[in-house]
Design a protein around this motif. Structure first.
Motif, mmCIF file in Angstrom:
data_model
loop_
_atom_site.group_PDB
_atom_site.id
_atom_site.type_symbol
_atom_site.label_atom_id
_atom_site.label_comp_id
_atom_site.label_asym_id
_atom_site.label_seq_id
_atom_site.Cartn_x
_atom_site.Cartn_y
_atom_site.Cartn_z
ATOM 1 N N GLU A 1 0.813 -1.222 0.000
ATOM 2 C CA GLU A 1 0.000 0.000 0.000
ATOM 3 C C GLU A 1 0.844 1.269 0.000
ATOM 4 O OE1 GLU A 1 -4.305 0.122 2.002
ATOM 5 O OE2 GLU A 1 -2.687 -0.138 3.445
ATOM 6 N N ILE A 2 0.242 2.324 -0.546
ATOM 7 C CA ILE A 2 0.724 3.691 -0.340
ATOM 8 C C ILE A 2 -0.382 4.422 0.406
ATOM 9 C CG2 ILE A 2 1.451 5.842 -1.419
ATOM 10 C CD1 ILE A 2 2.320 4.225 -3.857
ATOM 11 N N VAL A 3 -0.080 4.870 1.601
ATOM 12 C CA VAL A 3 -1.075 5.531 2.451
ATOM 13 C C VAL A 3 -0.649 6.971 2.677
ATOM 14 C CG1 VAL A 3 -2.071 5.608 4.773
ATOM 15 C CG2 VAL A 3 -1.854 3.427 3.575
ATOM 16 N N GLY A 4 -1.547 7.907 2.413
ATOM 17 C CA GLY A 4 -1.276 9.319 2.631
ATOM 18 C C GLY A 4 -1.736 9.757 4.009
ATOM 19 N N LEU A 5 -0.987 10.673 4.610
ATOM 20 C CA LEU A 5 -1.350 11.267 5.900
ATOM 21 C C LEU A 5 -1.430 12.769 5.711
ATOM 22 C CD1 LEU A 5 -1.841 10.880 8.962
ATOM 23 C CD2 LEU A 5 0.639 11.128 9.287
ATOM 24 N N LEU A 6 -2.643 13.290 5.793
ATOM 25 C CA LEU A 6 -2.899 14.713 5.584
ATOM 26 C C LEU A 6 -3.334 15.361 6.883
ATOM 27 C CD1 LEU A 6 -4.995 14.899 2.261
ATOM 28 C CD2 LEU A 6 -2.780 15.977 2.641
ATOM 29 N N GLY A 7 -3.017 16.630 7.020
ATOM 30 C CA GLY A 7 -3.482 17.372 8.179
ATOM 31 C C GLY A 7 -2.875 18.758 8.197
ATOM 32 N N VAL A 8 -3.538 19.657 8.883
ATOM 33 C CA VAL A 8 -3.027 21.021 8.975
ATOM 34 C C VAL A 8 -1.755 21.035 9.811
ATOM 35 C CG1 VAL A 8 -5.316 22.032 8.707
ATOM 36 C CG2 VAL A 8 -4.464 21.527 11.003
ATOM 37 N N SER A 9 -0.966 22.091 9.676
ATOM 38 C CA SER A 9 0.255 22.232 10.473
ATOM 39 C C SER A 9 -0.083 22.218 11.960
ATOM 40 C CB SER A 9 0.967 23.540 10.118
ATOM 41 O OG SER A 9 1.411 23.516 8.779
ATOM 42 N N GLY A 10 0.710 21.486 12.719
ATOM 43 C CA GLY A 10 0.502 21.420 14.156
ATOM 44 C C GLY A 10 -0.397 20.292 14.612
ATOM 45 N N ALA A 11 -0.897 19.489 13.666
ATOM 46 C CA ALA A 11 -1.804 18.395 14.048
ATOM 47 C C ALA A 11 -1.056 17.183 14.593
ATOM 48 C CB ALA A 11 -2.666 17.978 12.854
ATOM 49 N N PHE B 1 3.126 8.277 3.647
ATOM 50 C CA PHE B 1 3.797 9.548 3.378
ATOM 51 C C PHE B 1 2.961 10.719 3.879
ATOM 52 C CE2 PHE B 1 1.069 9.263 -0.296
ATOM 53 C CZ PHE B 1 0.800 10.572 -0.684
ATOM 54 N N ILE B 2 3.651 11.703 4.434
ATOM 55 C CA ILE B 2 3.018 12.947 4.863
ATOM 56 C C ILE B 2 2.952 13.893 3.679
ATOM 57 C CG2 ILE B 2 3.342 15.041 6.264
ATOM 58 C CD1 ILE B 2 4.623 13.299 8.401
ATOM 59 N N SER B 3 1.835 14.594 3.546
ATOM 60 C CA SER B 3 1.718 15.609 2.501
ATOM 61 C C SER B 3 0.816 16.735 2.995
ATOM 62 C CB SER B 3 1.127 14.992 1.225
ATOM 63 O OG SER B 3 1.000 15.957 0.202
ATOM 64 N N HIS B 4 1.082 17.936 2.476
ATOM 65 C CA HIS B 4 0.161 19.050 2.669
ATOM 66 C C HIS B 4 -0.598 19.332 1.378
ATOM 67 C CE1 HIS B 4 2.694 19.981 6.253
ATOM 68 N NE2 HIS B 4 1.534 20.377 6.723
ATOM 69 N N ASP B 5 -0.354 18.509 0.359
ATOM 70 C CA ASP B 5 -0.935 18.690 -0.969
ATOM 71 C C ASP B 5 -2.069 17.680 -1.149
ATOM 72 O OD1 ASP B 5 -1.493 18.571 -3.729
ATOM 73 O OD2 ASP B 5 0.548 19.113 -4.276
ATOM 74 N N ILE B 6 -3.302 18.158 -1.119
ATOM 75 C CA ILE B 6 -4.460 17.266 -1.198
ATOM 76 C C ILE B 6 -4.462 16.493 -2.512
ATOM 77 C CG2 ILE B 6 -6.988 17.184 -1.319
ATOM 78 C CD1 ILE B 6 -7.014 19.605 0.587
ATOM 79 N N GLY B 7 -4.173 17.175 -3.628
ATOM 80 C CA GLY B 7 -4.140 16.510 -4.921
ATOM 81 C C GLY B 7 -3.101 15.407 -4.970
ATOM 82 N N GLU B 8 -1.935 15.683 -4.398
ATOM 83 C CA GLU B 8 -0.866 14.682 -4.354
ATOM 84 C C GLU B 8 -1.314 13.449 -3.577
ATOM 85 O OE1 GLU B 8 3.612 15.457 -3.652
ATOM 86 O OE2 GLU B 8 2.765 15.200 -1.632
ATOM 87 N N LEU C 1 -5.616 13.712 9.733
ATOM 88 C CA LEU C 1 -5.257 13.973 11.128
ATOM 89 C C LEU C 1 -5.532 15.441 11.414
ATOM 90 C CD1 LEU C 1 -3.817 12.692 13.667
ATOM 91 C CD2 LEU C 1 -1.701 13.643 12.751
ATOM 92 N N SER C 2 -6.342 15.694 12.410
ATOM 93 C CA SER C 2 -6.724 17.089 12.658
ATOM 94 C C SER C 2 -6.953 17.322 14.144
ATOM 95 C CB SER C 2 -7.985 17.430 11.872
ATOM 96 O OG SER C 2 -8.274 18.818 11.945
ATOM 97 N N GLY C 3 -6.944 18.601 14.511
ATOM 98 C CA GLY C 3 -7.223 18.988 15.889
ATOM 99 C C GLY C 3 -5.965 19.128 16.719
ATOM 100 N N SER D 1 -13.577 17.415 5.130
ATOM 101 C CA SER D 1 -13.107 16.803 6.380
ATOM 102 C C SER D 1 -12.179 17.743 7.136
ATOM 103 C CB SER D 1 -12.360 15.494 6.092
ATOM 104 O OG SER D 1 -13.243 14.479 5.722
ATOM 105 N N LEU D 2 -11.351 18.467 6.383
ATOM 106 C CA LEU D 2 -10.393 19.378 7.009
ATOM 107 C C LEU D 2 -11.028 20.727 7.390
ATOM 108 C CD1 LEU D 2 -7.317 18.717 4.699
ATOM 109 C CD2 LEU D 2 -7.435 18.248 7.143
ATOM 110 N N HIS D 3 -12.287 20.912 6.984
ATOM 111 C CA HIS D 3 -13.006 22.168 7.253
ATOM 112 C C HIS D 3 -12.265 23.382 6.662
ATOM 113 C CE1 HIS D 3 -15.549 19.842 9.926
ATOM 114 N NE2 HIS D 3 -14.492 19.476 10.617
ATOM 115 N N LEU D 4 -11.724 23.187 5.448
ATOM 116 C CA LEU D 4 -10.995 24.271 4.792
ATOM 117 C C LEU D 4 -11.937 25.191 4.029
ATOM 118 C CD1 LEU D 4 -7.947 22.245 3.437
ATOM 119 C CD2 LEU D 4 -8.069 23.649 5.497
#
Length: 248
Positions: A32-42, A188-195, A206-208, A245-248
């Motif tokens: 698998e390739i699993v993405g981990l997304l979240g705002v800075s500081g999460a 992998f960590i990313s801040h790029d939703i499309g990526e 990951l949020s909050g 989900s990220l409430h952006l």
């Protein structure tokens, strides 16, 4: 039920009075390739430090192929944002550092690493220096080094963030192809939703503060992904769900 190759179960950690992660559970299955997304500081990098054994959580466990590896560094390969190649060393010696750390002699390590240069699109650069390569090539070399350090599992912290848009797009295509051939299971960590949508089989959100997993999204599109997948309605639908989900 299939066993995860890497998992964190009910992981929490605080630094002083500051709780960073609260009861976080994630899993990675073979190939698998699993993405981990979240705002800075999460707490994304903190979670990676726990998965790699650098940090010991206050509670919860990390398991690698059924073995409890909580707080045991050196078990899970970890690639940071910067390529961290040594400019004074030839590329082949840079990528074979993990083999030498395992006790291999220089000649043996070079012989093991050399055939993989073709696989990673770096053939001909074995005896050049990192400053003779483009940014994309340096990232390929860093990923090859990570692969040689791994036991089939790797953590990648924003591996493409330093690249320009055009180079990044080419690297995405290359990355999906190479992952299918070497069977390296990755988070992998990313801040790029499309990526994250383009590369991942699943995406964790990951949020909050403290960070919690608030969503897990399966990217239900077979690989290899169709040409222009990132221009499709399906791709945009996944992006909208993540943004929501990220409430952006």
């Amino acid at each position: 039920m299939e066993q995860a190759v890497l998992s964190a179960e009910n992981v929490s950690i605080s630094f002083g009075e500051n709780k960073i992660l609260d009861n976080v559970s994630i899993s990675l299955f073979d190939g698998e390739i699993v993405g981990l997304l979240g705002v800075s500081g999460a707490g994304k990098t903190t979670l990676f430090n726990i998965l790699s054994g650098i940090y010991i959580p206050d509670s919860g466990t990390v398991t690698l192929n059924g073995e409890d590896v909580t707080g045991k560094p050196g078990k899970v390969s970890y690639m940071l944002q910067k390529d961290l190649l040594f400019d004074y060393m030839k590329v082949i010696d840079n990528v074979s550092i993990p083999l030498k750390l395992k006790g291999m002699k220089k000649k043996e390590a070079r012989e093991k690493a050399d055939p993989l240069f073709k696989t990673f699109g770096l053939d001909g650069y074995q005896y050049k220096y990192p400053n003779e390569m483009s940014g994309g090539m340096r990232q390929r070399a860093a990923l090859l080094r990570t692969y040689l350090a791994s036991d089939g599992v790797a953590l990648l912290d924003e591996p493409f963030s330093a690249l320009d848009t055009i180079t990044k797009s080419k690297m995405h295509t290359w990355y999906l192809d190479i992952m299918s051939r070497i069977n390296l299971s990755t988070i992998f960590i990313s801040h790029d939703i499309g990526e994250a949508v383009k590369l991942s089989d699943r995406v964790y959100i990951l949020s909050g503060r403290p960070g919690k997993i608030i969503d897990e999204i399966k990217i239900d599109c077979p690989k290899p992904r169709p040409e222009n997948f990132d221009l499709s309605d399906e791709f945009l639908d996944y992006k909208r769900r993540i943004v929501k989900s990220l409430h952006l």
